[in-house]
Motif scaffolding. Sequence first.
Motif, PDB file in Angstrom:
ATOM      1  N   SER A  31     -34.416  65.240 -42.096  1.00  0.00           N
ATOM      2  CA  SER A  31     -33.316  64.901 -42.762  1.00  0.00           C
ATOM      3  C   SER A  31     -33.541  64.329 -44.218  1.00  0.00           C
ATOM      4  O   SER A  31     -35.035  64.353 -44.381  1.00  0.00           O
ATOM      5  CB  SER A  31     -32.703  63.667 -41.970  1.00  0.00           C
ATOM      6  N   LEU A  32     -32.729  64.226 -44.949  1.00  0.00           N
ATOM      7  CA  LEU A  32     -33.175  63.703 -46.500  1.00  0.00           C
ATOM      8  C   LEU A  32     -32.064  62.727 -46.863  1.00  0.00           C
ATOM      9  O   LEU A  32     -31.000  62.685 -46.434  1.00  0.00           O
ATOM     10  CB  LEU A  32     -32.770  65.100 -47.307  1.00  0.00           C
ATOM     11  N   ALA A  90     -35.495  61.332 -50.821  1.00  0.00           N
ATOM     12  CA  ALA A  90     -36.398  60.992 -49.915  1.00  0.00           C
ATOM     13  C   ALA A  90     -36.116  61.849 -48.678  1.00  0.00           C
ATOM     14  O   ALA A  90     -35.224  62.144 -48.242  1.00  0.00           O
ATOM     15  CB  ALA A  90     -36.348  59.619 -49.499  1.00  0.00           C
ATOM     16  N   GLY A  91     -37.533  62.516 -48.473  1.00  0.00           N
ATOM     17  CA  GLY A  91     -37.325  63.365 -47.144  1.00  0.00           C
ATOM     18  C   GLY A  91     -37.814  62.701 -45.917  1.00  0.00           C
ATOM     19  O   GLY A  91     -39.007  61.974 -46.133  1.00  0.00           O
ATOM     20  N   ALA A  92     -37.688  62.861 -44.545  1.00  0.00           N
ATOM     21  CA  ALA A  92     -38.152  62.329 -43.505  1.00  0.00           C
ATOM     22  C   ALA A  92     -39.123  63.494 -43.007  1.00  0.00           C
ATOM     23  O   ALA A  92     -38.838  64.784 -42.668  1.00  0.00           O
ATOM     24  CB  ALA A  92     -37.232  62.145 -42.477  1.00  0.00           C
ATOM     25  N   THR A  95     -43.331  62.037 -37.626  1.00  0.00           N
ATOM     26  CA  THR A  95     -44.700  61.714 -36.940  1.00  0.00           C
ATOM     27  C   THR A  95     -44.285  61.056 -35.846  1.00  0.00           C
ATOM     28  O   THR A  95     -43.188  61.625 -34.919  1.00  0.00           O
ATOM     29  CB  THR A  95     -45.445  60.602 -37.873  1.00  0.00           C
ATOM     30  N   SER A  96     -44.523  59.871 -35.332  1.00  0.00           N
ATOM     31  CA  SER A  96     -44.125  59.316 -34.152  1.00  0.00           C
ATOM     32  C   SER A  96     -42.826  58.472 -34.653  1.00  0.00           C
ATOM     33  O   SER A  96     -42.370  57.999 -33.531  1.00  0.00           O
ATOM     34  CB  SER A  96     -45.143  58.294 -33.989  1.00  0.00           C
ATOM     35  N   TYR A  97     -42.429  58.675 -35.798  1.00  0.00           N
ATOM     36  CA  TYR A  97     -41.311  57.848 -36.303  1.00  0.00           C
ATOM     37  C   TYR A  97     -40.879  58.838 -37.576  1.00  0.00           C
ATOM     38  O   TYR A  97     -41.658  59.891 -37.743  1.00  0.00           O
ATOM     39  CB  TYR A  97     -41.408  56.612 -36.448  1.00  0.00           C
ATOM     40  N   ASP A  98     -39.721  58.581 -38.175  1.00  0.00           N
ATOM     41  CA  ASP A  98     -39.631  59.247 -39.402  1.00  0.00           C
ATOM     42  C   ASP A  98     -40.220  58.735 -40.737  1.00  0.00           C
ATOM     43  O   ASP A  98     -39.633  57.598 -41.182  1.00  0.00           O
ATOM     44  CB  ASP A  98     -37.874  59.341 -39.524  1.00  0.00           C
ATOM     45  N   LYS A  99     -41.271  59.305 -41.089  1.00  0.00           N
ATOM     46  CA  LYS A  99     -42.034  58.786 -42.377  1.00  0.00           C
ATOM     47  C   LYS A  99     -41.310  59.538 -43.361  1.00  0.00           C
ATOM     48  O   LYS A  99     -40.808  60.577 -43.475  1.00  0.00           O
ATOM     49  CB  LYS A  99     -43.433  59.356 -42.325  1.00  0.00           C
ATOM     50  N   VAL A 100     -41.166  58.549 -44.567  1.00  0.00           N
ATOM     51  CA  VAL A 100     -40.336  58.916 -45.777  1.00  0.00           C
ATOM     52  C   VAL A 100     -41.129  59.200 -46.874  1.00  0.00           C
ATOM     53  O   VAL A 100     -42.052  58.578 -47.160  1.00  0.00           O
ATOM     54  CB  VAL A 100     -39.596  57.752 -46.211  1.00  0.00           C
ATOM     55  N   PHE A 102     -40.838  60.325 -50.892  1.00  0.00           N
ATOM     56  CA  PHE A 102     -39.902  60.379 -52.189  1.00  0.00           C
ATOM     57  C   PHE A 102     -40.278  61.251 -53.213  1.00  0.00           C
ATOM     58  O   PHE A 102     -41.461  61.672 -53.496  1.00  0.00           O
ATOM     59  CB  PHE A 102     -40.214  58.870 -52.748  1.00  0.00           C
TER      60      PHE A 102
END
Lengths: 112, 116
Positions: A31-32, A90-92, A95-100, A102
């Motif tokens: 996502s973005l 910023a793109g997701a 990983t174990s969660y959505d790391k952002v 930029f």
Amino acid sequence: TQLLEQSPQFLSIQEGENLTVYCNSSSVFSSLQWYRQEPGEGPVLLVTVVTGGEVKKLKRLTFQFGDARKDSSLHITAAQPGDTGLYLCAGAVKTSYDKVIFGPGTSLSVIP
Amino acid sequence: EAGVTQFPSHSVIEKGQTVTLRCDPISGHDNLYWYRRVMGKEIKFLLHFVKESKQDESGMPNNRFLAERTGGTYSTLKVQPAELEDSGVYFCASSQLPGGITDTQYFGPGTRLTVL
């Protein structure tokens, strides 16, 4: 390493004009997001796009996520001086969660 | 509702000194993130707390940086000893739900650190 590029880096336009800023990557993002940042403040979230090809509108702002989820655009119609600021995408990264991650930002100046 | 606050807003120190930055997240937000923007570069992720635990600290540049979040409320980021390349704006953000981008992260105004 996922990288986001933004263009143009700087943009100065007259009030009432239309403009488009771009966010591109060679990587696919789940996502973005688009943020706007004003001097002395932190980024403020404008929108999140999740589905390839998705288009979202926020008043005079139109956001599009590319079909391949590698790029996005922000179009502003009839720009106002209040639109002045730094626009960040910023793109997701999953990983174990959505790391952002930029992008470097587009600095927009709208002249009255 | 108060937003994310950061202290100090500006800090000017000499190379070799120690500086501690503080972040108070929005009340009730379990997730707290630190980011940094150095001159001319993009905002980069440093680390992510879930309550008092470090979920991801892969962005921390080196062992001169120490982040803590005792009690799961406010967080501190200590730089010891500071180097010239540590200059930049340090942002803190918090979110209510786990997961970075599908939940809104609220950013603080940042701390501008200058190392001379």
